[in-house]
Design a protein around this motif. Structure first.
Motif, PDB file in Angstrom:
ATOM      1  N   THR A  79       0.857  -1.197   0.000  1.00 55.67           N
ATOM      2  CA  THR A  79       0.000   0.000   0.000  1.00 55.67           C
ATOM      3  C   THR A  79       0.889   1.242   0.000  1.00 55.67           C
ATOM      4  OG1 THR A  79      -1.696  -1.170   1.269  1.00 55.67           O
ATOM      5  CG2 THR A  79      -1.811   1.239   1.224  1.00 55.67           C
ATOM      6  N   ARG A  80       0.599   2.125  -0.870  1.00 56.87           N
ATOM      7  CA  ARG A  80       1.399   3.348  -0.978  1.00 56.87           C
ATOM      8  C   ARG A  80       0.582   4.541  -0.466  1.00 56.87           C
ATOM      9  NH1 ARG A  80       5.949   3.940  -3.887  1.00 56.87           N
ATOM     10  NH2 ARG A  80       6.704   6.070  -4.271  1.00 56.87           N
ATOM     11  N   GLN A  81       1.216   5.349   0.389  1.00 53.20           N
ATOM     12  CA  GLN A  81       0.556   6.505   0.963  1.00 53.20           C
ATOM     13  C   GLN A  81       1.357   7.776   0.648  1.00 53.20           C
ATOM     14  OE1 GLN A  81       0.274   5.708   5.131  1.00 53.20           O
ATOM     15  NE2 GLN A  81      -1.478   4.294   4.927  1.00 53.20           N
ATOM     16  N   ASN A  82       0.709   8.759   0.119  1.00 50.26           N
ATOM     17  CA  ASN A  82       1.316  10.069  -0.143  1.00 50.26           C
ATOM     18  C   ASN A  82       0.450  11.138   0.529  1.00 50.26           C
ATOM     19  OD1 ASN A  82       3.348   9.015  -1.850  1.00 50.26           O
ATOM     20  ND2 ASN A  82       1.867   8.885  -3.523  1.00 50.26           N
ATOM     21  N   TYR A  83       1.032  11.860   1.449  1.00 50.67           N
ATOM     22  CA  TYR A  83       0.248  12.875   2.154  1.00 50.67           C
ATOM     23  C   TYR A  83       1.205  13.902   2.772  1.00 50.67           C
ATOM     24  CZ  TYR A  83       1.568  10.324   6.370  1.00 50.67           C
ATOM     25  OH  TYR A  83       2.279   9.721   7.360  1.00 50.67           O
ATOM     26  N   ASN A  84       0.639  15.010   3.179  1.00 48.64           N
ATOM     27  CA  ASN A  84       1.389  16.081   3.840  1.00 48.64           C
ATOM     28  C   ASN A  84       0.937  16.189   5.294  1.00 48.64           C
ATOM     29  OD1 ASN A  84       1.272  19.243   4.646  1.00 48.64           O
ATOM     30  ND2 ASN A  84       3.126  18.756   3.497  1.00 48.64           N
TER      31      ASN A  84
END
Length: 440
Positions: free
Chosen positions: A82-87
């Motif tokens: 699972t890939r997560q991209n967030y700030n």
């Protein structure tokens, strides 16, 4: 037009007024770079007090963060990821109030003595300015007096030389008189050149202090006299110097600072207690829960107990103790030096007054001797060399009297400086001995 002509004629007839000591001193206060540096150093030293107080007052800081996250999550023995991209970001406002920090209290106490030391350093700079101005002023006046005496001596020798030549021509004197007068005249000419050069050097030294050519300077009044120090007991001056000298005050402040530095370094073993309050906001992302936002406020106390810092605290404490011992020795040295200076300058004034009285009497005697030798030469009982020697003695005595007078007046200022009481009022008092209408 008639009025203008009268005013112009009056200005030509009036004696030119020269700058007096007080005017030169005011110019030095405005233009002397050393004094200007001392004034700026004082302003910097006064900032030690608010800096020390700052350690006792609360501090408020704001911090923030913003982080880009690029995460790839995978589970062992499970296919895929699972890939997560967030700030994620946030900020925090922190208020901290020291409740117990002994080293900060000691530092605040130190800052008071640091300000006192800065004030004393500036007072020393002000006294040094007075002495430098007076020294340069009197040196210039003496150079004028010396040049005037040399020229008067040369003129008198010139007249004797002409007389010797005429007498030789008519056969009433020998060629030896002419040669002796010529030798003395050549020597006087060399002395005049040296005196002119010395005057220029002294004027340049005064100009370096006030920032512009000094011009004509007011000379001492003919009735000006130096006075005996009051009180007349030298021991009272010595005792005052040991306690009140500016140099002693500076070292006393340094000793107090060093004493408290030992306490400040010893406080490195003590715990600290602070009141801490935070207000903040944070935003982040977690798997399953999604976006998380958090507003928080908290208030509490924070206790720190130093256990071991590699021996640094003990080493700094030993260093501070050694520096304290050094400042105590320097304080004793300052007291002894102040006492010695008070003795020297008191004796300088007392001996100078005696020299002035003796030289005034010697000047009267040498002038009488000169007149007697001139009369004796006319009737043939004195030779030319006797007259020349008498004229030279008058010149030397007049020069020594001027030097002794200026040195005694300067010693009076130095004596006041040795006990820490030299101020502008002493310049004003000394200035009353000058006559601007006799400027040279």
């Amino acid at each position: 037009m008639r009025t203008l002509v009268c005013l112009f004629a009056l200005s030509l007839a009036s004696p030119a007024l020269g700058a007096d000591l007080l005017q030169i001193y005011r110019a030095a206060q405005d233009n002397d770079p050393t004094y200007a540096a001392a004034r700026s150093t004082l302003e910097a030293g006064r900032e030690k007090l608010p800096q020390g107080l700052a350690g006792l007052l609360p501090s408020l800081t704001l911090s923030g963060n913003s982080t880009w996250n690029d995460n790839e999550l995978s589970v062992r023995n499970t296919p895929g990821s699972t890939r997560q991209n967030y700030n994620s970001n946030g900020y925090q406002l922190t208020l901290s109030q020291p409740l117990f920090r002994w080293q900060n209290w000691v530092a605040y106490d130190q800052s008071k003595f640091q300000v006192a030391q800065a004030e004393a350093n500036f007072a020393q700079a002000r006294q040094d300015l007075i002495l430098r101005v007076a020294q340069a002023y009197f040196d210039t006046l003496f150079a004028y007096e010396n040049l005037s005496a040399v020229r008067a001596n040369k003129e008198a020798i010139g007249l004797q030389l002409e007389s010797a030549k005429k007498n030789f021509e008519v056969g009433t004197a020998t060629i030896t008189d002419t040669h002796e007068a010529q030798a003395r005249h050549d020597l006087a000419l060399a002395q005049e050149i040296a005196a002119e050069s010395d005057l220029e050097v002294k004027q340049n030294a005064l100009q370096a202090i006030i920032g512009h050519p000094p011009g004509n300077l007011a000379r001492l009044r003919k009735d000006a006299e130096a006075r005996q120090p009051q009180p007349s007991d030298m021991n009272q001056w010595v005792n005052a110097a040991e306690h009140d000298s500016i140099s002693v005050q500076i070292q006393q402040a340094a000793a107090e600072i060093a004493e408290r530095e030992v306490d400040r370094q010893r406080a490195g073993h003590y715990p600290t207690l602070d009141l801490v309050a935070n207000y903040g906001y944070a935003k982040s992302y977690t798997q399953g829960a999604g976006l998380l936002e958090n507003d928080y406020q908290n208030v509490g106390v924070q206790l720190n107990v130093p256990l071991y810092l590699g021996g640094q605290v003990n080493s700094r404490q030993r260093e501070a103790s050694a520096n304290r011992a050094a400042t105590q020795s320097m304080l004793e040295a300052a007291r002894r030096s102040a006492a010695l200076a008070a003795r020297q300058h008191y004796l300088g004034v007392a001996n100078g007054l005696a020299q002035i009285r003796a030289l005034k009497a010697a000047l009267i005697s040498s002038q009488s001797a000169l007149e007697s030798n001139k009369l004796g030469h006319e009737v043939g009982v004195r030779i030319m060399i006797d007259v020349l020697n008498a004229e030279n003695q008058v010149y030397v005595t007049r020069r020594d009297l001027a030097r002794s007078t200026f040195d005694t007046l300067l010693a009076q200022l130095q004596l006041k400086s040795a006990v820490g009481t030299l101020g502008d009022e002493d310049v004003v008092a000394l200035n009353t001995l000058l006559d601007p209408t006799t400027a040279r």
